[in-house]
Design a protein around this motif. Structure first.
Motif, PDB file in Angstrom:
ATOM      1  N   PHE A   4       1.803  21.277  36.990  1.00 21.74           N
ATOM      2  CA  PHE A   4       1.049  22.358  36.391  1.00 21.74           C
ATOM      3  C   PHE A   4       1.805  23.681  36.505  1.00 21.74           C
ATOM      4  O   PHE A   4       1.904  24.435  35.544  1.00 21.74           O
ATOM      5  CB  PHE A   4      -0.311  22.455  37.080  1.00 21.74           C
ATOM      6  CG  PHE A   4      -1.370  22.987  36.175  1.00 21.74           C
ATOM      7  CD1 PHE A   4      -1.833  22.228  35.122  1.00 21.74           C
ATOM      8  CD2 PHE A   4      -1.896  24.257  36.375  1.00 21.74           C
ATOM      9  CE1 PHE A   4      -2.795  22.716  34.273  1.00 21.74           C
ATOM     10  CE2 PHE A   4      -2.860  24.758  35.538  1.00 21.74           C
ATOM     11  CZ  PHE A   4      -3.320  23.978  34.482  1.00 21.74           C
ATOM     12  N   ASN A  15       6.198  21.799  24.213  1.00 20.29           N
ATOM     13  CA  ASN A  15       4.790  21.417  24.070  1.00 20.29           C
ATOM     14  C   ASN A  15       4.228  21.001  25.422  1.00 20.29           C
ATOM     15  O   ASN A  15       4.054  19.812  25.697  1.00 20.29           O
ATOM     16  CB  ASN A  15       4.672  20.284  23.041  1.00 20.29           C
ATOM     17  CG  ASN A  15       3.260  20.114  22.534  1.00 20.29           C
ATOM     18  OD1 ASN A  15       2.306  20.609  23.146  1.00 20.29           O
ATOM     19  ND2 ASN A  15       3.114  19.406  21.437  1.00 20.29           N
ATOM     20  N   PRO A  16       3.944  21.977  26.287  1.00 20.26           N
ATOM     21  CA  PRO A  16       3.534  21.646  27.659  1.00 20.26           C
ATOM     22  C   PRO A  16       2.249  20.835  27.739  1.00 20.26           C
ATOM     23  O   PRO A  16       2.110  20.008  28.639  1.00 20.26           O
ATOM     24  CB  PRO A  16       3.368  23.010  28.335  1.00 20.26           C
ATOM     25  CG  PRO A  16       3.282  24.005  27.246  1.00 20.26           C
ATOM     26  CD  PRO A  16       4.020  23.435  26.084  1.00 20.26           C
ATOM     27  N   VAL A  17       1.337  21.045  26.803  1.00 18.75           N
ATOM     28  CA  VAL A  17       0.075  20.304  26.853  1.00 18.75           C
ATOM     29  C   VAL A  17       0.341  18.812  26.660  1.00 18.75           C
ATOM     30  O   VAL A  17      -0.140  17.963  27.413  1.00 18.75           O
ATOM     31  CB  VAL A  17      -0.916  20.818  25.788  1.00 18.75           C
ATOM     32  CG1 VAL A  17      -2.191  19.997  25.808  1.00 18.75           C
ATOM     33  CG2 VAL A  17      -1.232  22.285  26.014  1.00 18.75           C
ATOM     34  N   GLU A  18       1.145  18.515  25.660  1.00 16.57           N
ATOM     35  CA  GLU A  18       1.503  17.130  25.383  1.00 16.57           C
ATOM     36  C   GLU A  18       2.218  16.522  26.588  1.00 16.57           C
ATOM     37  O   GLU A  18       1.929  15.390  27.003  1.00 16.57           O
ATOM     38  CB  GLU A  18       2.418  17.099  24.155  1.00 16.57           C
ATOM     39  CG  GLU A  18       2.845  15.714  23.729  1.00 16.57           C
ATOM     40  CD  GLU A  18       3.972  15.766  22.684  1.00 16.57           C
ATOM     41  OE1 GLU A  18       4.990  16.424  22.939  1.00 16.57           O
ATOM     42  OE2 GLU A  18       3.811  15.165  21.626  1.00 16.57           O
ATOM     43  N   LEU A  20       2.110  17.428  29.790  1.00 15.81           N
ATOM     44  CA  LEU A  20       1.179  17.229  30.912  1.00 15.81           C
ATOM     45  C   LEU A  20       0.294  16.008  30.674  1.00 15.81           C
ATOM     46  O   LEU A  20       0.076  15.208  31.576  1.00 15.81           O
ATOM     47  CB  LEU A  20       0.287  18.458  31.085  1.00 15.81           C
ATOM     48  CG  LEU A  20       0.852  19.648  31.852  1.00 15.81           C
ATOM     49  CD1 LEU A  20      -0.153  20.795  31.828  1.00 15.81           C
ATOM     50  CD2 LEU A  20       1.175  19.275  33.283  1.00 15.81           C
ATOM     51  N   LEU A  75      -7.373  21.431  27.956  1.00 16.16           N
ATOM     52  CA  LEU A  75      -6.192  21.978  27.283  1.00 16.16           C
ATOM     53  C   LEU A  75      -5.978  21.330  25.920  1.00 16.16           C
ATOM     54  O   LEU A  75      -5.669  21.997  24.946  1.00 16.16           O
ATOM     55  CB  LEU A  75      -4.949  21.784  28.153  1.00 16.16           C
ATOM     56  CG  LEU A  75      -4.977  22.484  29.512  1.00 16.16           C
ATOM     57  CD1 LEU A  75      -3.720  22.149  30.300  1.00 16.16           C
ATOM     58  CD2 LEU A  75      -5.088  23.994  29.328  1.00 16.16           C
ATOM     59  N   GLY A  76      -6.151  20.022  25.878  1.00 19.07           N
ATOM     60  CA  GLY A  76      -5.901  19.295  24.625  1.00 19.07           C
ATOM     61  C   GLY A  76      -6.929  19.614  23.562  1.00 19.07           C
ATOM     62  O   GLY A  76      -6.588  19.942  22.436  1.00 19.07           O
ATOM     63  N   GLN A  77      -8.197  19.515  23.930  1.00 21.77           N
ATOM     64  CA  GLN A  77      -9.265  19.691  22.943  1.00 21.77           C
ATOM     65  C   GLN A  77      -9.918  21.070  23.013  1.00 21.77           C
ATOM     66  O   GLN A  77     -10.828  21.353  22.244  1.00 21.77           O
ATOM     67  CB  GLN A  77     -10.343  18.615  23.144  1.00 21.77           C
ATOM     68  CG  GLN A  77      -9.845  17.190  22.943  1.00 21.77           C
ATOM     69  CD  GLN A  77      -9.677  16.840  21.475  1.00 21.77           C
ATOM     70  OE1 GLN A  77      -9.868  17.677  20.615  1.00 21.77           O
ATOM     71  NE2 GLN A  77      -9.309  15.608  21.205  1.00 21.77           N
ATOM     72  N   SER A  78      -9.458  21.903  23.949  1.00 19.55           N
ATOM     73  CA  SER A  78     -10.033  23.250  24.117  1.00 19.55           C
ATOM     74  C   SER A  78     -11.553  23.221  24.217  1.00 19.55           C
ATOM     75  O   SER A  78     -12.224  24.142  23.754  1.00 19.55           O
ATOM     76  CB  SER A  78      -9.612  24.178  22.975  1.00 19.55           C
ATOM     77  OG  SER A  78      -8.241  24.078  22.733  1.00 19.55           O
ATOM     78  N   MET A  80     -13.700  21.743  22.570  1.00 22.11           N
ATOM     79  CA  MET A  80     -14.421  21.782  21.287  1.00 22.11           C
ATOM     80  C   MET A  80     -15.241  20.498  21.171  1.00 22.11           C
ATOM     81  O   MET A  80     -14.711  19.451  20.753  1.00 22.11           O
ATOM     82  CB  MET A  80     -13.433  21.911  20.119  1.00 22.11           C
ATOM     83  CG  MET A  80     -12.709  23.244  20.116  1.00 22.11           C
ATOM     84  SD  MET A  80     -11.752  23.530  18.613  1.00 22.11           S
ATOM     85  CE  MET A  80     -10.423  22.381  18.814  1.00 22.11           C
TER      86      MET A  80
END
Lengths: 177, 329
Positions: A4, A15-18, A20, A75-78, A80
């Motif tokens: 992290f 693309n840090p989210v991907e 992680l 992080l991925g889906q915020s 939503m």
């Protein structure tokens, strides 16, 4: 945590989210397979000391699966929610991954020694869910892969070997029961 | 090497001039500033075109292209960091993970290189990359790029309209589609040693898409020669379609009457359509295309809404009027 920190400092690339998501998922699956490898390894090496580490490995697997889930969710889906539900219902790989994670929750919750004693034989039955979870984890990996299936195939092979080792021991045990 | 020796000459001349008394120099002997500047530009272009092959990739990538025309078709958006553009690549010929191409395409030699143009045209033939750079004025095109994997970048490409190249070979009325092919050479492209895709990589466009002014062949980015990992020496860029349509390291272009087979479509037809127009309403079967993540936005940035035809709807919408985009995705 280290991962992290590196993500925040931009060390995890474009693309840090991907990154992680992938890494936490990889480690969840690795620890799950390691956990499953403990009993066969003990039988092969006749080294029962290994068994002490099984719970720890299992909990590591759960911790990574939880991290993986939270990274996807936040992080991925915020967060939503409509999108999240749409994915859960409409996309089999998401649903399968989710199920693999959910199955681990009762196992982690009943991992304490006291719980094990209290549940007795039920505990053993309950914890067989780990096989299902691992299998779903591998299916999840296969399903999300675009073209290069060598990595999920490697996990599938390891899982298959571990399962075969179990099945081979099973009949002998049944006779003694 | 080339620049080194010439620069040396230039210095020597300056030294000579210093030694001579100013009155000795005839006005006609002095090279006008514009002239030697133009020579240097030419030199740089020549280096870009030919000498580049001898230089290691790192040096080559740093080579600036001569002054570039700006284009009204460029977006005003802030380009993605150079580091991301050259290190986060899908180029399966050099490996299947994003950092692989930057690592494994370093030694890839892109000279000599030529492109065959065949099929339904009056003057089929072959054209070298040097000729391409010489014949077609290179311009900057800052475009959005939307990958089918739901991430996006803004890239300042350098290139020229595909239509200029195609017109030169005079397509006939039978040319309804254009098929493109990447180099097939497992020796040089290690990713091709595994049959992840049916190599060589193939892509295709309908002729009207191919001739659209937004469609370019890129020879560079960020004012420099195209880095190997981005599809050197020549790649397609179709900004309103998912990135996989923009085929890299092209060696063959074929004009034909029927829709050509394309690589990702052949692998999984329900996931990757022939048209592959960016469309938030049509999900990839395994993930949503409603939103994307802009590379460089960082960990906590919100996802962005994907727009129809990647925001180029006013320019390209007409190409698809009356077409069922759900069916022809």
């Amino acid at each position: 945590m280290v991962l992290f920190g590196r993500a925040v400092t931009g060390d995890l690339g474009a693309n840090p989210v991907e990154e992680l998501t992938h890494r936490s998922g990889d480690w969840a699956l690795r620890f799950l397979l390691l956990t499953l490898a403990v009993t066969p390894a003990r039988n092969l090496l006749r080294w029962s000391l290994l068994l002490r580490y099984r719970r720890m490995l299992g909990l590591f697997a759960f911790a990574y699966a939880l991290t993986h889930f939270l990274i996807w969710l936040i992080l991925g889906q915020s967060l939503m929610w409509p999108e999240i539900f749409r994915d859960l219902i409409g996309r089999p790989y998401v649903a399968v991954g989710m199920l693999a994670f959910v199955l681990l929750i009762p196992l982690a919750a009943t991992s304490a020694a006291a719980m094990r004693r209290r549940l007795g034989a039920t505990w053993k039955q309950l914890h067989r869910l780990v096989y299902l979870s691992a299998a779903l984890g591998v299916v999840h990996f296969f399903w999300l892969t675009k073209a290069d299936w060598s990595e999920p195939a490697a996990y599938a092979m390891v899982l298959a070997v571990l399962l075969v080792l179990r099945v081979r021991r099973q009949p002998a045990r049944r006779e003694t029961e | 090497m080339l620049t080194g020796s010439l620069r040396h000459c230039h210095c020597r001349r300056e030294i000579c001039m210093l030694i001579r008394r100013p009155s000795d120099i005839l006005p006609s002997e002095i090279t006008r500033r514009e002239v030697w500047q133009r020579r240097r530009t030419l030199l740089r272009a020549a280096l870009a075109a030919t000498g580049a092959a001898v230089l290691p990739a790192a040096v080559r990538a740093a080579e600036k292209l001569p002054e570039l025309r700006k284009s009204p078709l460029s977006t005003e958006e802030e380009p993605t960091d150079y580091e991301h553009v050259v290190n986060y690549n899908n180029f399966y010929e050099f490996g299947y993970k994003k950092p692989d191409p930057a690592e494994r395409a370093k030694e890839f030699r892109t000279r000599p290189w030529s492109v065959r143009i065949t099929g339904a045209c009056e003057a089929p033939g072959e054209i070298g990359v040097e000729d391409l750079l010489r014949l077609f004025p290179q311009e900057e095109r800052i475009y959005r790029l939307r990958c089918v994997e739901a991430w996006a970048m803004v890239i300042p490409w350098v290139g020229f309209p595909l239509s200029s190249l195609l017109q030169r070979f005079r397509p006939t009325s039978e040319a309804k589609y254009v098929a493109f092919e990447t180099l097939y050479d497992p020796e040089r492209m290690p990713g091709q040693r595994t049959k992840v895709l049916d190599w060589p990589y193939r892509e295709g466009l309908r002729i009207d898409e191919a001739l659209h002014p937004l469609t370019i062949l890129a020879t560079g980015l960020y004012g420099e020669i195209l880095p190997n990992q981005n599809g050197a020496p020549l790649r397609l860029v179709v900004p309103w379609k998912y990135g996989f349509k923009s085929i890299k390291s092209i060696v063959a272009i074929h004009l034909q009457q029927h829709q050509p087979p394309t690589s990702w479509n052949a692998l999984s037809a329900d996931e990757y359509g022939f048209f592959a127009n960016v469309n938030p309403e049509i999900d990839h079967p395994r993930w949503s295309q409603k939103y994307h993540r802009n590379i460089g936005d960082g960990l906590f940035a919100a996802k962005r809404e994907t727009r129809l035809f990647n925001g180029y709807a006013t320019q390209v919408g007409d190409l698809y009027s009356g077409m069922d985009l759900k069916k022809f995705f």
